[in-house]
Design a protein around this motif. Structure first.
Motif, mmCIF file in Angstrom:
data_model
loop_
_atom_site.group_PDB
_atom_site.id
_atom_site.type_symbol
_atom_site.label_atom_id
_atom_site.label_comp_id
_atom_site.label_asym_id
_atom_site.label_seq_id
_atom_site.Cartn_x
_atom_site.Cartn_y
_atom_site.Cartn_z
ATOM 1 N N SER A 63 0.846 -1.186 0.000
ATOM 2 C CA SER A 63 0.000 0.000 0.000
ATOM 3 C C SER A 63 0.888 1.245 0.000
ATOM 4 C CB SER A 63 -0.925 0.006 1.211
ATOM 5 O OG SER A 63 -0.180 0.043 2.412
ATOM 6 N N THR A 64 0.507 2.210 -0.830
ATOM 7 C CA THR A 64 1.376 3.366 -1.061
ATOM 8 C C THR A 64 0.604 4.675 -0.943
ATOM 9 O OG1 THR A 64 2.681 2.044 -2.604
ATOM 10 C CG2 THR A 64 2.932 4.421 -2.741
ATOM 11 N N LEU A 65 1.246 5.657 -0.332
ATOM 12 C CA LEU A 65 0.737 7.039 -0.315
ATOM 13 C C LEU A 65 1.758 7.896 -1.059
ATOM 14 C CD1 LEU A 65 -1.058 9.407 0.828
ATOM 15 C CD2 LEU A 65 0.516 9.435 2.779
ATOM 16 N N ILE A 66 1.285 8.700 -2.001
ATOM 17 C CA ILE A 66 2.204 9.542 -2.771
ATOM 18 C C ILE A 66 1.916 11.008 -2.469
ATOM 19 C CG2 ILE A 66 3.042 10.147 -5.069
ATOM 20 C CD1 ILE A 66 2.082 7.451 -6.059
ATOM 21 N N ILE A 67 2.979 11.741 -2.114
ATOM 22 C CA ILE A 67 2.878 13.187 -1.867
ATOM 23 C C ILE A 67 3.672 13.884 -2.963
ATOM 24 C CG2 ILE A 67 3.382 15.061 -0.252
ATOM 25 C CD1 ILE A 67 3.308 12.922 2.002
ATOM 26 N N GLY A 68 2.995 14.701 -3.762
ATOM 27 C CA GLY A 68 3.663 15.326 -4.896
ATOM 28 C C GLY A 68 3.360 16.802 -5.015
ATOM 29 N N LEU A 69 4.269 17.509 -5.678
ATOM 30 C CA LEU A 69 4.160 18.970 -5.778
ATOM 31 C C LEU A 69 3.098 19.399 -6.785
ATOM 32 C CD1 LEU A 69 5.453 21.598 -4.736
ATOM 33 C CD2 LEU A 69 7.045 21.472 -6.662
ATOM 34 N N THR A 70 3.005 18.680 -7.902
ATOM 35 C CA THR A 70 2.056 19.057 -8.960
ATOM 36 C C THR A 70 1.328 17.809 -9.455
ATOM 37 O OG1 THR A 70 3.649 18.696 -10.751
ATOM 38 C CG2 THR A 70 3.592 20.893 -9.750
ATOM 39 N N ASN A 71 0.137 18.045 -10.006
ATOM 40 C CA ASN A 71 -0.589 16.936 -10.628
ATOM 41 C C ASN A 71 0.003 16.562 -11.974
ATOM 42 O OD1 ASN A 71 -2.731 16.093 -8.878
ATOM 43 N ND2 ASN A 71 -3.729 18.061 -9.246
ATOM 44 N N SER A 72 0.476 17.581 -12.706
ATOM 45 C CA SER A 72 0.860 17.356 -14.099
ATOM 46 C C SER A 72 2.203 16.650 -14.249
ATOM 47 C CB SER A 72 0.891 18.682 -14.856
ATOM 48 O OG SER A 72 1.705 19.607 -14.182
ATOM 49 N N LYS A 76 1.723 12.608 -11.317
ATOM 50 C CA LYS A 76 1.450 11.765 -12.482
ATOM 51 C C LYS A 76 2.588 10.767 -12.727
ATOM 52 C CE LYS A 76 -0.276 13.520 -16.321
ATOM 53 N NZ LYS A 76 -0.360 14.246 -17.614
ATOM 54 N N TYR A 77 3.826 11.223 -12.627
ATOM 55 C CA TYR A 77 4.965 10.344 -12.878
ATOM 56 C C TYR A 77 5.079 9.256 -11.813
ATOM 57 C CZ TYR A 77 6.796 13.547 -16.475
ATOM 58 O OH TYR A 77 6.967 14.307 -17.600
ATOM 59 N N ALA A 78 4.938 9.659 -10.544
ATOM 60 C CA ALA A 78 5.077 8.682 -9.458
ATOM 61 C C ALA A 78 3.934 7.661 -9.485
ATOM 62 C CB ALA A 78 5.126 9.392 -8.107
ATOM 63 N N VAL A 249 -3.050 7.164 -25.259
ATOM 64 C CA VAL A 249 -3.136 8.341 -24.398
ATOM 65 C C VAL A 249 -2.430 9.523 -25.043
ATOM 66 C CG1 VAL A 249 -3.345 7.049 -22.248
ATOM 67 C CG2 VAL A 249 -1.081 7.631 -23.113
ATOM 68 N N ASN A 250 -2.836 10.712 -24.615
ATOM 69 C CA ASN A 250 -2.289 11.934 -25.204
ATOM 70 C C ASN A 250 -1.359 12.682 -24.265
ATOM 71 O OD1 ASN A 250 -3.891 11.589 -27.543
ATOM 72 N ND2 ASN A 250 -5.653 12.511 -26.472
ATOM 73 N N ASP A 251 -1.108 12.125 -23.049
ATOM 74 C CA ASP A 251 -0.305 12.884 -22.095
ATOM 75 C C ASP A 251 1.182 12.838 -22.475
ATOM 76 O OD1 ASP A 251 0.909 10.583 -21.100
ATOM 77 O OD2 ASP A 251 -0.678 10.263 -19.658
#
Length: 391
Positions: A63-72, A76-78, A249-251
């Motif tokens: 089980s993982t919790l991810i804390i990130g600076l931006t959504n984009s 998204k990468y993590a 996907v287009n990202d």
């Protein structure tokens, strides 16, 4: 030299050797090793530990919790790397809003902190530390800007620091975090009574089954009549996974394999049945779908073989809906250009080709306004995982 492949699932275990696959319903009154040994003793004796390869989804994964600076970028990468490593994401936290974010109540196996390219500094501060103090976690890994490393290493005692997952050109760098997560998975299962005995018969690393399935996708068209772009939908008892070609996907994420994975934790037919029913009742198209299947909504409250089949058909519809352009989600897949859909997992033991064709054609007509659907294949023998475990 031939090899023996074993997949330990939550309901079945599968054994593949010499081109043959055998499936066994698990005896839940015995531990996995004793159950496997009693059913395959003669086969196990034929192979050296170096030639036995095992994957498992039986212990539920990390089980993982991810804390990130931006959504984009950072989140998204993590998320992408964690899913492709076979990890289950419990929640994500957008760091600028961390003071308002709820704290998970369950034990977290690993916290991932990410944000900023390496030239950026002063990204994280006391707000992160105050939040982490309230989280019950076992491991924490940092994969963000290297300029924040001294501050975080000083404040967080057991912090593991790896290469930033975001390059200076904003490209994804996945290998270090992916290796860390798959190694952590192995350490986790080695400590579990049900699994650690398996290391007595294999000299190889035991990977998570979703990771192995994702690794099989580049070679799936060597064995199945699949045309790019395609998706593999794995509907099991607890979750539904979609493994998809990045052509859909287009990202802006460019990964090495070209295939990614999405996990829907609340669309399982057995362990997460209640949430599946809840999701179905709140979908505006489901009652029309039930009418199409010639049943009433009362079927959602039943516990019968027929109700299970209907729920499996609903799971197919809902998971396609969640990745369609009609649903705001983490990923939108261009289902309009899809050429093949492969279904695998427990669902292939229950539904017929006609039942699957019917529900997917309903989706394409109703949601996408197409009069035809992509080619649909059922992995009846559940062999896709064997393509990925051979490396």
């Amino acid at each position: 030299m031939s090899k023996l492949f074993i997949d330990i699932g939550s309901t079945y275990f599968k054994v593949a050797h010499e081109g043959e696959i055998e499936q066994y319903f698990r005896d839940f009154n015995r531990n996995i090793f004793d159950d496997l040994s009693s059913k395959c003793a003669d086969l196990l004796k034929q192979y050296e530990a170096e030639d036995i390869h095992i994957c498992s989804s039986a212990n539920g994964g990390l089980s993982t919790l991810i804390i990130g600076l931006t959504n984009s970028f950072s989140l998204k990468y993590a998320i992408n790397i964690a899913f492709n490593s076979g990890i289950n994401i419990i929640d994500t936290v957008l760091y600028p809003k961390i003071e308002q974010e709820p704290v998970p109540t369950e034990m977290i196996d690993v916290v991932i902190v990410v944000g900023g390219i390496d030239s950026v500094e002063n990204v994280f501060d006391e707000k992160l530390l105050q939040y982490l103090e309230k989280v019950n976690y076992q491991n924490i890994v940092y994969v963000g800007t290297q300029k924040s490393v001294p501050f975080l290493q000083e404040k967080i005692g057991n912090l593991v620091v790896l290469e930033n997952v975001i390059s200076d050109k904003l490209k994804i760098q996945e290998e270090a975090l992916k290796t860390y997560l798959t190694d952590l998975y192995q350490e986790d299962i080695m400590g579990k009574e049900d699994i650690k005995q398996l290391y007595g018969i294999t000299a190889n690393q035991i990977f998570s089954t979703p990771y192995i399935v994702n690794r099989s996708l580049p070679r799936i068209n060597e064995r199945l009549d699949v045309a790019d772009p395609f998706i593999v939908v794995d509907i099991g008892g607890a979750t539904t996974d979609i493994h998809y070609s990045r052509d859909l996907v287009n990202d802006n994420i460019l990964t090495e394999s070209g295939y990614d994975r999405l996990v829907f934790k609340k669309l399982g037919v057995f362990k997460s049945r209640e949430s599946l029913v809840h999701t179905a009742k709140n979908n505006e198209f489901v009652f029309e779908l039930l009418e199409h299947l010639n049943v009433t909504e009362n079927i959602l409250e039943e516990h019968s073989e027929k109700a299970t089949r209907i729920l499996m058909q609903l799971a197919i519809f809902l998971v396609l809906y969640k990745v369609s352009k009609h649903h705001a989600s983490y990923i939108e897949l261009n289902l309009e250009i899809l050429n093949s859909i492969v279904l695998t997992g427990g669902i292939t033991k229950v539904l017929t080709q006609e039942e699957v064709d019917d529900i997917i054609l309903f989706f394409y007509k109703k949601i996408l306004h197409f009069h035809h659907a992509p080619k649909i294949l059922l992995d009846h023998n559940y062999e896709i995982w064997t393509y990925g475990i051979k490396e």
